[in-house]
Design an enzyme around this catalytic site. Structure first.
Site, short mmCIF file in Angstrom:
data_model
loop_
_atom_site.label_atom_id
_atom_site.label_comp_id
_atom_site.label_asym_id
_atom_site.label_seq_id
_atom_site.Cartn_x
_atom_site.Cartn_y
_atom_site.Cartn_z
N LYS A 13 0.84 -1.21 0.00
CA LYS A 13 0.00 0.00 0.00
C LYS A 13 0.87 1.26 0.00
O LYS A 13 0.67 2.17 -0.81
CB LYS A 13 -0.94 0.01 1.22
CG LYS A 13 -1.89 -1.17 1.27
CD LYS A 13 -2.84 -1.10 2.45
CE LYS A 13 -2.17 -1.22 3.80
NZ LYS A 13 -1.48 -2.50 4.06
N ARG A 87 -10.03 0.42 8.46
CA ARG A 87 -9.53 -0.92 8.66
C ARG A 87 -10.52 -1.80 9.42
O ARG A 87 -10.22 -2.94 9.73
CB ARG A 87 -8.26 -0.80 9.49
CG ARG A 87 -7.13 -1.66 9.08
CD ARG A 87 -6.01 -1.23 10.03
NE ARG A 87 -4.80 -1.92 9.87
CZ ARG A 87 -3.74 -1.40 9.28
NH1 ARG A 87 -3.77 -0.23 8.72
NH2 ARG A 87 -2.63 -2.08 9.27
N ARG A 126 11.49 -5.94 5.04
CA ARG A 126 11.39 -4.48 4.95
C ARG A 126 12.33 -3.79 5.96
O ARG A 126 12.48 -4.25 7.09
CB ARG A 126 9.94 -4.04 5.24
CG ARG A 126 9.81 -2.54 5.35
CD ARG A 126 8.40 -2.05 5.36
NE ARG A 126 7.54 -2.79 6.27
CZ ARG A 126 6.22 -2.74 6.25
NH1 ARG A 126 5.62 -1.99 5.35
NH2 ARG A 126 5.51 -3.44 7.11
N ARG A 159 10.93 -2.35 11.55
CA ARG A 159 9.81 -1.98 12.42
C ARG A 159 9.61 -3.06 13.49
O ARG A 159 9.73 -4.25 13.18
CB ARG A 159 8.52 -1.86 11.58
CG ARG A 159 8.33 -0.47 11.00
CD ARG A 159 7.20 -0.35 10.01
NE ARG A 159 5.96 -1.02 10.32
CZ ARG A 159 4.88 -0.98 9.54
NH1 ARG A 159 4.91 -0.27 8.41
NH2 ARG A 159 3.79 -1.62 9.86
N ARG A 170 -0.98 -9.78 12.92
CA ARG A 170 -1.48 -8.74 12.00
C ARG A 170 -2.35 -9.37 10.90
O ARG A 170 -3.38 -8.82 10.52
CB ARG A 170 -0.30 -7.98 11.39
CG ARG A 170 0.39 -7.10 12.42
CD ARG A 170 1.75 -6.60 11.95
NE ARG A 170 1.66 -5.71 10.81
CZ ARG A 170 2.71 -5.34 10.08
NH1 ARG A 170 3.92 -5.81 10.37
NH2 ARG A 170 2.56 -4.52 9.06
P1 AP5 Z 1 4.81 -1.60 1.83
O1 AP5 Z 1 4.48 -0.78 0.65
O2 AP5 Z 1 5.57 -0.95 2.95
O3 AP5 Z 1 3.51 -2.37 2.35
P2 AP5 Z 1 2.21 -1.86 3.12
O4 AP5 Z 1 1.02 -2.51 2.49
O5 AP5 Z 1 2.22 -0.36 3.20
O6 AP5 Z 1 2.49 -2.54 4.49
P3 AP5 Z 1 2.34 -2.11 6.01
O7 AP5 Z 1 2.96 -3.23 6.80
O8 AP5 Z 1 2.91 -0.73 6.26
O9 AP5 Z 1 0.83 -2.10 6.20
P4 AP5 Z 1 0.09 -2.30 7.48
O10 AP5 Z 1 -1.27 -2.03 6.98
O11 AP5 Z 1 0.24 -3.54 8.24
O12 AP5 Z 1 0.81 -1.26 8.48
P5 AP5 Z 1 0.43 0.20 8.96
O13 AP5 Z 1 1.65 0.99 9.02
O14 AP5 Z 1 -0.76 0.72 8.21
O15 AP5 Z 1 5.65 -2.87 1.31
C1 AP5 Z 1 6.18 -3.84 2.21
C2 AP5 Z 1 7.61 -4.25 1.74
O16 AP5 Z 1 7.49 -4.93 0.48
C3 AP5 Z 1 8.54 -3.06 1.50
O17 AP5 Z 1 9.83 -3.43 1.90
C4 AP5 Z 1 8.49 -2.84 -0.03
O18 AP5 Z 1 9.72 -2.34 -0.52
C5 AP5 Z 1 8.20 -4.24 -0.55
N1 AP5 Z 1 7.32 -4.26 -1.72
C6 AP5 Z 1 6.18 -3.54 -1.88
N2 AP5 Z 1 5.59 -3.83 -3.07
C7 AP5 Z 1 6.39 -4.78 -3.66
C8 AP5 Z 1 6.32 -5.49 -4.90
N3 AP5 Z 1 5.30 -5.31 -5.75
N4 AP5 Z 1 7.29 -6.39 -5.16
C9 AP5 Z 1 8.30 -6.58 -4.30
N5 AP5 Z 1 8.44 -5.94 -3.13
C10 AP5 Z 1 7.49 -5.05 -2.79
O19 AP5 Z 1 -0.13 -0.09 10.43
C11 AP5 Z 1 0.74 -0.46 11.49
C12 AP5 Z 1 -0.06 -0.60 12.78
O20 AP5 Z 1 -0.68 0.66 13.13
C13 AP5 Z 1 -1.25 -1.60 12.74
O21 AP5 Z 1 -0.85 -2.94 12.97
C14 AP5 Z 1 -2.14 -1.04 13.85
O22 AP5 Z 1 -1.65 -1.38 15.12
C15 AP5 Z 1 -1.99 0.46 13.67
N6 AP5 Z 1 -2.99 1.00 12.74
C16 AP5 Z 1 -2.76 1.63 11.54
N7 AP5 Z 1 -3.91 2.00 10.97
C17 AP5 Z 1 -4.91 1.58 11.79
C18 AP5 Z 1 -6.33 1.63 11.71
N8 AP5 Z 1 -6.94 2.20 10.68
N9 AP5 Z 1 -7.03 1.08 12.72
C19 AP5 Z 1 -6.43 0.51 13.78
N10 AP5 Z 1 -5.08 0.43 13.91
C20 AP5 Z 1 -4.33 0.96 12.93
#
Ligand code: AP5
Length: 215
Positions: A13, A87, A126, A159, A170
């Site tokens: 994302k 979410r 990552r 992270r 997760r």
């Molecule tokens: P990346 O693009 O970083 O993936 P992402 O989908 O953004 O992953 P996240 O882990 O950040 O999402 P998440 O939803 O779990 O975490 P968030 O920060 O929102 O890509 C991942 C890796 O793969 C990178 O190294 C990249 O280079 C590589 N990559 C990407 N695309 C690729 C491809 N096509 N091919 C090869 N490699 C690739 O949330 C964290 C925490 O915050 C949650 O667990 C929760 O505790 C809290 N939180 C956040 N939002 C909420 C909410 N709305 N409600 C409740 N809690 C929340």
């Protein structure tokens, strides 16, 4: 345009949001990045969120909804892409209500679909810059100098929630609480499914082919 980008943890994302905001000149609103910023700044909200984030649990709806609706309210008119929010079905319904109050609505919902094995490799490989939040990968997206951010020279870190153990929690939360958001949106909107197992640039081109006609 107002866009929601859905997808499991590690689906890409954040990576795709960078392409989207560049092309369509939108604001990137990532709930995870905003929470991490609060943590770095040591705010009350950041302290409250810490234990949930590090254990892979969702931060309570009340906290997130208030935080994101406030961020959206301060966004300039040009539009935004929401990453990581909504979410839960409650978050999606409260977002709809808040937007309706301003005669606005979401224009496009994209759902990044990725196989679980791919997710685990992406997440555990990552690395991020603690200063500017740039994202790297030990195999797929290496910095020029190993372990060092290309942009500001900071030492890259993993992270705390990117370990194999926390990823299980997760993914469980994603399947139980976030996947139903897709069906919530499907009741009244078109949701574009995107095969996000492919290389980042190929996924980007698929997304552009869905969004260009709306721009
Ligand atoms: P990346 O693009 O970083 O993936 P992402 O989908 O953004 O992953 P996240 O882990 O950040 O999402 P998440 O939803 O779990 O975490 P968030 O920060 O929102 O890509 C991942 C890796 O793969 C990178 O190294 C990249 O280079 C590589 N990559 C990407 N695309 C690729 C491809 N096509 N091919 C090869 N490699 C690739 O949330 C964290 C925490 O915050 C949650 O667990 C929760 O505790 C809290 N939180 C956040 N939002 C909420 C909410 N709305 N409600 C409740 N809690 C929340």
């Amino acid at each position: 345009m107002r866009i929601v980008l859905l997808g499991a943890p590690g689906a890409g994302k954040g990576t795709q949001c960078k392409y989207i905001v560049d092309r369509y000149k939108l604001l990137h609103l990532s709930s995870g990045d905003i929470l991490r910023r609060h943590r770095t700044q040591g705010t009350k909200l950041g302290k409250k969120a810490q234990k949930f984030m590090d254990s892979g649990e969702l931060v309570p709806d009340g906290v997130i909804i208030e935080m994101m609706i406030d961020e959206i309210g301060r966004a300039p008119n040009g539009g935004y892409v929401l990453d990581g929010f909504p979410r839960t079905v409650k978050q999606a319904a409260d977002l709809d209500k808040a937007l309706a109050g301003r005669s606005e609505k979401i224009d496009a919902i994209l759902n990044l679909k990725v196989d679980e094995g791919v997710i685990i490799k992406r997440i555990t490989g990552r690395r991020i810059c603690p200063k500017c939040a740039a994202v790297y990968h030990i195999e797929n997206l290496r910095p020029k100098v190993e372990g060092v951010c290309d942009k500001d020279g900071s030492t890259l870190v993993q992270r705390p929630d990117d370990t194999a153990e926390v990823v299980k929690t997760r993914l469980k939360n994603y399947n139980e609480l976030t996947a139903p958001v897709i069906n919530y949106y499907k009741r009244e909107n078109s949701v574009f499914d995107v095969n996000a197992n492919e290389e980042a640039e190929d996924v980007r081109d698929l997304i552009f082919s869905k969004l260009d006609p709306l721009a």
